[in-house]
Write an enzyme that holds these catalytic residues in place. Structure first.
Site, PDB file in Angstrom:
ATOM      1  N   ARG A   7     -27.516 -27.457  17.308  1.00  0.00           N
ATOM      2  CA  ARG A   7     -26.297 -26.659  17.427  1.00  0.00           C
ATOM      3  C   ARG A   7     -26.412 -25.557  18.480  1.00  0.00           C
ATOM      4  O   ARG A   7     -25.498 -25.276  19.220  1.00  0.00           O
ATOM      5  CB  ARG A   7     -25.937 -26.039  16.087  1.00  0.00           C
ATOM      6  CG  ARG A   7     -24.676 -25.171  16.168  1.00  0.00           C
ATOM      7  CD  ARG A   7     -24.524 -24.371  14.901  1.00  0.00           C
ATOM      8  NE  ARG A   7     -23.393 -23.472  14.941  1.00  0.00           N
ATOM      9  CZ  ARG A   7     -23.346 -22.327  15.605  1.00  0.00           C
ATOM     10  NH1 ARG A   7     -24.391 -21.957  16.348  1.00  0.00           N
ATOM     11  NH2 ARG A   7     -22.282 -21.557  15.569  1.00  0.00           N
ATOM     12  N   ARG A   9     -15.416 -32.815   7.468  1.00  0.00           N
ATOM     13  CA  ARG A   9     -16.541 -31.948   7.831  1.00  0.00           C
ATOM     14  C   ARG A   9     -17.880 -32.682   7.657  1.00  0.00           C
ATOM     15  O   ARG A   9     -18.864 -32.090   7.230  1.00  0.00           O
ATOM     16  CB  ARG A   9     -16.512 -30.640   7.022  1.00  0.00           C
ATOM     17  CG  ARG A   9     -15.165 -29.934   7.031  1.00  0.00           C
ATOM     18  CD  ARG A   9     -14.807 -29.389   8.403  1.00  0.00           C
ATOM     19  NE  ARG A   9     -15.584 -28.229   8.754  1.00  0.00           N
ATOM     20  CZ  ARG A   9     -15.215 -26.980   8.566  1.00  0.00           C
ATOM     21  NH1 ARG A   9     -14.050 -26.722   8.029  1.00  0.00           N
ATOM     22  NH2 ARG A   9     -15.973 -25.980   8.925  1.00  0.00           N
ATOM     23  N   ARG A  43     -22.801 -28.234   9.216  1.00  0.00           N
ATOM     24  CA  ARG A  43     -23.782 -27.381   8.542  1.00  0.00           C
ATOM     25  C   ARG A  43     -24.662 -28.031   7.487  1.00  0.00           C
ATOM     26  O   ARG A  43     -25.726 -27.519   7.188  1.00  0.00           O
ATOM     27  CB  ARG A  43     -23.067 -26.173   7.924  1.00  0.00           C
ATOM     28  CG  ARG A  43     -22.415 -25.284   8.951  1.00  0.00           C
ATOM     29  CD  ARG A  43     -21.424 -24.354   8.303  1.00  0.00           C
ATOM     30  NE  ARG A  43     -20.441 -25.119   7.552  1.00  0.00           N
ATOM     31  CZ  ARG A  43     -19.522 -24.581   6.762  1.00  0.00           C
ATOM     32  NH1 ARG A  43     -19.483 -23.288   6.590  1.00  0.00           N
ATOM     33  NH2 ARG A  43     -18.657 -25.345   6.130  1.00  0.00           N
TER      34      ARG A  43
HETATM   35  O1  CP3 Z   1     -17.166 -33.292  10.825  1.00  0.00           O
HETATM   36  C1  CP3 Z   1     -16.294 -32.488  11.157  1.00  0.00           C
HETATM   37  O2  CP3 Z   1     -15.244 -32.425  10.529  1.00  0.00           O
HETATM   38  C2  CP3 Z   1     -16.556 -31.600  12.339  1.00  0.00           C
HETATM   39  C3  CP3 Z   1     -15.422 -31.118  13.129  1.00  0.00           C
HETATM   40  C4  CP3 Z   1     -14.649 -29.956  12.499  1.00  0.00           C
HETATM   41  C5  CP3 Z   1     -15.044 -28.572  12.522  1.00  0.00           C
HETATM   42  N1  CP3 Z   1     -14.014 -27.837  12.018  1.00  0.00           N
HETATM   43  C6  CP3 Z   1     -16.310 -28.049  13.052  1.00  0.00           C
HETATM   44  C7  CP3 Z   1     -16.791 -26.758  12.499  1.00  0.00           C
HETATM   45  C8  CP3 Z   1     -13.391 -30.026  11.917  1.00  0.00           C
HETATM   46  C9  CP3 Z   1     -12.555 -31.259  11.602  1.00  0.00           C
HETATM   47  C10 CP3 Z   1     -13.000 -28.673  11.626  1.00  0.00           C
HETATM   48  C11 CP3 Z   1     -11.687 -28.355  11.078  1.00  0.00           C
HETATM   49  C12 CP3 Z   1     -11.425 -27.001  10.591  1.00  0.00           C
HETATM   50  N2  CP3 Z   1     -11.840 -25.795  11.099  1.00  0.00           N
HETATM   51  C13 CP3 Z   1     -10.566 -26.743   9.495  1.00  0.00           C
HETATM   52  C14 CP3 Z   1      -9.828 -27.796   8.695  1.00  0.00           C
HETATM   53  C15 CP3 Z   1     -10.734 -28.382   7.685  1.00  0.00           C
HETATM   54  C16 CP3 Z   1     -10.889 -27.558   6.429  1.00  0.00           C
HETATM   55  O3  CP3 Z   1     -12.033 -27.204   6.130  1.00  0.00           O
HETATM   56  O4  CP3 Z   1      -9.882 -27.304   5.766  1.00  0.00           O
HETATM   57  C17 CP3 Z   1     -10.523 -25.344   9.325  1.00  0.00           C
HETATM   58  C18 CP3 Z   1      -9.759 -24.610   8.237  1.00  0.00           C
HETATM   59  C19 CP3 Z   1     -11.327 -24.755  10.354  1.00  0.00           C
HETATM   60  C20 CP3 Z   1     -11.563 -23.318  10.624  1.00  0.00           C
HETATM   61  C21 CP3 Z   1     -13.018 -23.041  10.472  1.00  0.00           C
HETATM   62  N3  CP3 Z   1     -13.953 -23.311  11.461  1.00  0.00           N
HETATM   63  C22 CP3 Z   1     -13.718 -22.547   9.331  1.00  0.00           C
HETATM   64  C23 CP3 Z   1     -13.057 -22.108   8.037  1.00  0.00           C
HETATM   65  C24 CP3 Z   1     -15.078 -22.556   9.648  1.00  0.00           C
HETATM   66  C25 CP3 Z   1     -16.269 -22.217   8.729  1.00  0.00           C
HETATM   67  C26 CP3 Z   1     -16.970 -20.962   9.056  1.00  0.00           C
HETATM   68  C27 CP3 Z   1     -18.368 -20.949   8.426  1.00  0.00           C
HETATM   69  O5  CP3 Z   1     -19.341 -20.876   9.180  1.00  0.00           O
HETATM   70  O6  CP3 Z   1     -18.455 -21.008   7.186  1.00  0.00           O
HETATM   71  C28 CP3 Z   1     -15.208 -23.017  10.974  1.00  0.00           C
HETATM   72  C29 CP3 Z   1     -16.457 -23.200  11.728  1.00  0.00           C
HETATM   73  C30 CP3 Z   1     -16.899 -24.612  11.900  1.00  0.00           C
HETATM   74  N4  CP3 Z   1     -16.083 -25.588  12.407  1.00  0.00           N
HETATM   75  C31 CP3 Z   1     -18.193 -25.144  11.664  1.00  0.00           C
HETATM   76  C32 CP3 Z   1     -18.137 -26.487  12.045  1.00  0.00           C
HETATM   77  C33 CP3 Z   1     -19.262 -27.483  12.045  1.00  0.00           C
HETATM   78  C34 CP3 Z   1     -19.406 -24.384  11.148  1.00  0.00           C
HETATM   79  C35 CP3 Z   1     -19.797 -23.426  12.210  1.00  0.00           C
HETATM   80  C36 CP3 Z   1     -21.213 -23.333  12.643  1.00  0.00           C
HETATM   81  O7  CP3 Z   1     -22.000 -24.305  12.721  1.00  0.00           O
HETATM   82  O8  CP3 Z   1     -21.506 -22.189  12.993  1.00  0.00           O
END
Ligand code: CP3
Length: 372
Positions: free
Chosen positions: A63, A50, A54
């Site tokens: 974004r 990640r 954020r």
């Molecule tokens: O640098 C990176 O890793 C970016 C690419 C990436 C994202 N999600 C972008 C994202 C990767 C590799 C993921 C994987 C992902 N997504 C996982 C596995 C990693 C882990 O944390 O265990 C999981 C469980 C998810 C599902 C998911 N997507 C969650 C739990 C969330 C967070 C929600 C929040 O806003 O707190 C997301 C959203 C997400 N995916 C964001 C990003 C940058 C944040 C969303 C935003 O900017 O609105």
């Protein structure tokens, strides 16, 4: 100087091949690919799960409104977000800006990512008829934006690009629970009450992961990571019976593509040997399991990735520095180590702290004996 994306390429002359990236870098094997094969490298490679997103002001600036699924479908923006942390930190790899739910979203299962919450479905997966909402994915039609994003990246990057997909348990957990869960009660009850349906669901999730990952590697990704983040919520027998065969199928399908495979989850201390068995070259370890214990449990047959506690990045530098050095000392100079956090970067992280972490690891980390 840390590796960084080269600035002299535009998107338009891209043909998107990893051999192009390799020739731009010269003959030396990137440290992260050497570490994945447990071979010595010029330095201890680092990236952060990640790393995009954020915690970065430059991410917030571009974004845009709406769900991140919109940003993911915009190749110029998705490529720029992928490059931002590589540029800022000098990480040894980029990770494609996408999400683990992208393939099921693209396959037409109604799923969204609610800001501040995570993946949500209005109609969670509940019965056999829901399988119809998970049709097979054809990346050349359903994921054209992913290809375009990688085409841009291959032209820009001089470090390997990591492609990824979600692991079967983690993706299925969002489909069945309909939102992030703490206890995974619904998904565990579906799994045990109707194993046949569970295996069909996982089979479809796994096939979509294979299609997605294969397309990423065809486009130029040089490593892949299977994120089965929440698999550690299962006891070992359940993991072996309900999840491992599906992860093993995904990893086996990638075996001949010639790219190192990383298999990751948190809370997997008791599963590490099974996870290593499932077929990756690298196993992710969180901060709860010391690296020497993980190495013993996996019998030294895989490289390890990890395992700084992401919360320690919020601590004063003296504390963080000691934690980073402890991870390096735990690893004792073993070449099969990719430095990372034990889970993703927390949103409240100060990017300057990560800049210091990477500088320290690159300066003192050794792959041929204890740190200097
Ligand atoms: O640098 C990176 O890793 C970016 C690419 C990436 C994202 N999600 C972008 C994202 C990767 C590799 C993921 C994987 C992902 N997504 C996982 C596995 C990693 C882990 O944390 O265990 C999981 C469980 C998810 C599902 C998911 N997507 C969650 C739990 C969330 C967070 C929600 C929040 O806003 O707190 C997301 C959203 C997400 N995916 C964001 C990003 C940058 C944040 C969303 C935003 O900017 O609105």
């Amino acid at each position: 100087m840390n590796p960084s994306p080269s600035a002299d390429h535009g998107a338009d002359d891209s043909t998107g091949s990893s051999s192009e990236t390799r020739s731009k870098r010269g003959a030396a094997q990137p440290a992260i690919l050497a570490a994945a094969k447990q071979e010595p490298a010029s330095h201890v490679p680092v990236w952060f799960m990640r790393q995009a997103g954020r915690s970065l002001p430059e991410y917030k600036a571009i974004r845009g409104e709406g769900t991140i699924l919109n940003a993911i479908q915009d190749p110029e923006r998705a490529a720029e977000i992928t490059l931002q942390p590589v540029r800022r930190y000098g990480t040894d790899a980029a990770i494609l800006f996408s999400d683990i739910v992208t393939p099921v979203f693209a396959a037409g299962f109604g799923i969204d990512i609610t800001p501040g919450v995570g993946p949500t479905c209005e109609q969670p997966f509940a019965s056999r008829s829901d399988l119809e909402r998970l049709r097979p994915l054809d990346p050349s039609v359903d994921l054209t934006y992913q290809r375009s994003t990688i085409d841009i990246l291959i032209n820009e990057l001089d470090v390997p690009l990591i492609g990824f997909a979600g692991g079967p348990f983690t993706v299925a957990s969002y489909l069945v629970e309909g939102r992030p869960s703490r206890d995974f009660a619904k998904v565990k009850s579906l799994m045990t009450a109707d194993p046949e349906l569970w295996h069909e669901l996982c089979d479809r999730v796994a096939d979509n992961a294979i299609a997605t990952l294969t397309a990423q590697v065809d486009a130029g990704a040089e490593m892949i990571q299977l994120f089965d983040s929440w698999a550690g919520s299962l006891r070992p027998e359940h993991y072996r019976e309900y999840v491992k065969p599906h992860s093993a199928k995904v990893l086996a399908a990638m075996a001949d593509l010639g790219v190192p495979r990383i298999h990751f989850g948190i809370n997997t201390g008791e599963l590490l040997n099974d996870i290593a068995d499932a077929g990756a070259e690298v196993v992710g370890v969180d901060w709860r399991t010391p690296l020497p214990v993980a190495r013993e449990r996996t019998g030294g047959r895989v490289a390890l990735q990890g395992n700084l506690d992401p919360a320690m990045v919020l601590a004063p530098w003296e504390v963080l520095e000691a934690e980073v050095l402890r991870v390096l000392d735990d690893n004792a100079g073993h070449p099969g180590h990719i430095f990372n956090l034990g889970h993703g970067v927390l949103p409240q992280t100060d990017p300057e702290q990560l800049e210091r972490v990477i500088e320290l690891v690159h300066r003192v980390g050794r792959t041929d004996g204890p740190r200097s």
